[in-house]
Write an enzyme that holds these catalytic residues in place. Sequence first.
Site, PDB file in Angstrom:
ATOM      1  N   SER A 282      -9.860  -0.205   7.200  1.00 59.37           N
ATOM      2  CA  SER A 282      -9.259  -0.111   5.867  1.00 59.37           C
ATOM      3  C   SER A 282      -8.572  -1.372   5.363  1.00 59.37           C
ATOM      4  O   SER A 282      -8.172  -1.414   4.200  1.00 59.37           O
ATOM      5  CB  SER A 282      -8.264   1.049   5.817  1.00 59.37           C
ATOM      6  OG  SER A 282      -8.936   2.274   5.737  1.00 59.37           O
TER       7      SER A 282
ATOM      8  N   LYS B 189       0.844  -1.196   0.000  1.00 61.28           N
ATOM      9  CA  LYS B 189       0.000   0.000   0.000  1.00 61.28           C
ATOM     10  C   LYS B 189       0.881   1.247   0.000  1.00 61.28           C
ATOM     11  O   LYS B 189       1.902   1.294   0.700  1.00 61.28           O
ATOM     12  CB  LYS B 189      -0.898  -0.021   1.239  1.00 61.28           C
ATOM     13  CG  LYS B 189      -1.914   1.104   1.309  1.00 61.28           C
ATOM     14  CD  LYS B 189      -2.789   0.974   2.551  1.00 61.28           C
ATOM     15  CE  LYS B 189      -3.870   2.039   2.622  1.00 61.28           C
ATOM     16  NZ  LYS B 189      -4.709   1.911   3.837  1.00 61.28           N
TER      17      LYS B 189
ATOM     18  N   SER C 228      -9.663   1.891   2.899  1.00 59.96           N
ATOM     19  CA  SER C 228      -8.757   2.605   2.026  1.00 59.96           C
ATOM     20  C   SER C 228      -7.739   1.695   1.320  1.00 59.96           C
ATOM     21  O   SER C 228      -7.166   2.110   0.314  1.00 59.96           O
ATOM     22  CB  SER C 228      -7.993   3.669   2.817  1.00 59.96           C
ATOM     23  OG  SER C 228      -7.162   3.079   3.786  1.00 59.96           O
TER      24      SER C 228
END
Lengths: 488, 99
Positions: free
Chosen positions: A177, A78, A153
């Site tokens: 997330s 990420k 996210s």
Amino acid sequence: MSLTSLTVHGAREMLRNKEISAVELTRAFFERIHALNPRLNIYLTLNEVEALAQAAAADVRIAAGEDTPVLGVPIAIKDVLSTIGLRTTAGSKILEHYVPTWDATSIARLRTAGAVFLGKVNCDEFAMGSSTENSAYGPTRNPWDETRVPGGSSGGSAAAVAADLCCAAIGTDTGGSVRQPAAMCGITGLKNSYGRVSRYGLIAFGSSLDSVGPLTKDARDAALLLSVMAGNDPLDSTSVHVPVASPEVALHKNLNGLRIGVPREYFIDGMQPEVVAAVRAAIDQLVSLGATVREISLPNTSLGLPVYYLIAPAEVSANLSRFDGVRYGLRVQGTDLIDTYKKTRGAGFGPEVKRRIMLGTYALSAGYYDAYYIRAQKVRTLIKQDFEAALQEVDVIAAPVTPTTAFKIGENVNDPIKMYLEDVFTLPLSLSGFCGLSVPCGFDQQGLPIGLQLMGPAFGEATILSVAHAYQQTTDWHMQKPDLAVGS
Amino acid sequence: MALSESDVERIAHLARLELTADEKIRYAQQLSAILDYAAQLSQINVDGIAPTASVLSVRSVMREGDLVSGELPRKDALANAPKTDGASFEVQGTFADAD
């Protein structure tokens, strides 16, 4: 079976047995990434040259008989986790050209263990969002339906795993997330207990909530990645010394006598009926494996959302003050220094980040601090006490991850509260600091994945992973793949 | 809790954010709606409840024999700066006529 559908443990077995090389495996992933990424918008930065060098180095270590849980295994990261020499944008224009000069500790541990870093994957800007639509680089598309969001996210991480664009991915969970995109993409996602994995080098969002965790093709892989990343780090004073159970220990518990609690507050009006049915069926399956089930209450569940949306933005407003155009990132010159700060931040941050900075600044400002921020922290105590009390009576809490399956791109963007409600079942656990995970437990009539959330006590990852593993030994939801015609 | 545009301007100044006219109108509405939603917390009895700032029970500890190590080399510290003179960050003067 194609190489790109391999799990971490599956890849390790083939690498260990010299059936494939890490270079061969890495090339297979890049071939698929080049074919699919233009459609799905998952990778923001590819690390192809360096990844092939990492793979070649891993092959040398494998040939010498070395073994680690991730040696030679290609993973995605990420874009909020710092990677030395590899652009890290946090999904924001303000860091469009930022290249870290150090690794996050979680990443450094994976690097030392010989993982191969395919690249950096999309996310909501600074990890603030539930759909990946807040990325400055455009939304990631859900591999199960490209008109829908992958969740967020860590939407890029979840979509990368679901689309077989990596063996596994690393994400972060502040209010859901990891779990929410894992559920919406039909994969496994582990939100570690707060303090389990070092936050050093994670671009800070909500410092009392942020956690780094794996998104994987099964629970075994999550246990393997956890074992590499976990542990005290002198560079993060909130990382703990609690030892992590080895994957072998974590995954070999019998469910006989396991007490599962099902909180009534997690089954509410307006939920998608197929989500309720799939989660109930999954709980029945755990009972058939020897667990006992009872209804419990987490009475302050509905307060998780308002508490979170005061505490997290307050921490955001402090953490993001560092983006001032002086030491890194964008600078937009103004008439004086203050004007430069304002212009830089006004131009560099997107709408959701600005909204949260404003909200947090207000909640911390003179005259409102006690009424909003301190009161939210007190209610946070009540929410944490809910979990502490419940986990005295049961070993694991089982519930849905989300009220609905993946929604359409654009559907919620103009209504912040509606978007925030997507996280209503993940926020309370985040506020408690306890651990939780999402495992695939079915599909709705449109073929969209549904997730089962398993929640456990602080540092109880071994328990929830063992339940997830037992479930995956007797179901095949986690083996289902989206139909992504490549090369047609 | 209805925030006016001038409230939004005050908060934006504190947060060092330049907002467009459209953003001021939008944030006045959206922040008001979010604060209205958060107002439900004022109905909760929190008498005698301690605030949770950190979920960990551990306290900050001083490290023993803390030797300086792993310091950031100057070139790394400056690597991402928008403007440097090669040895330090370059910014405008802090005071109006300090340039």
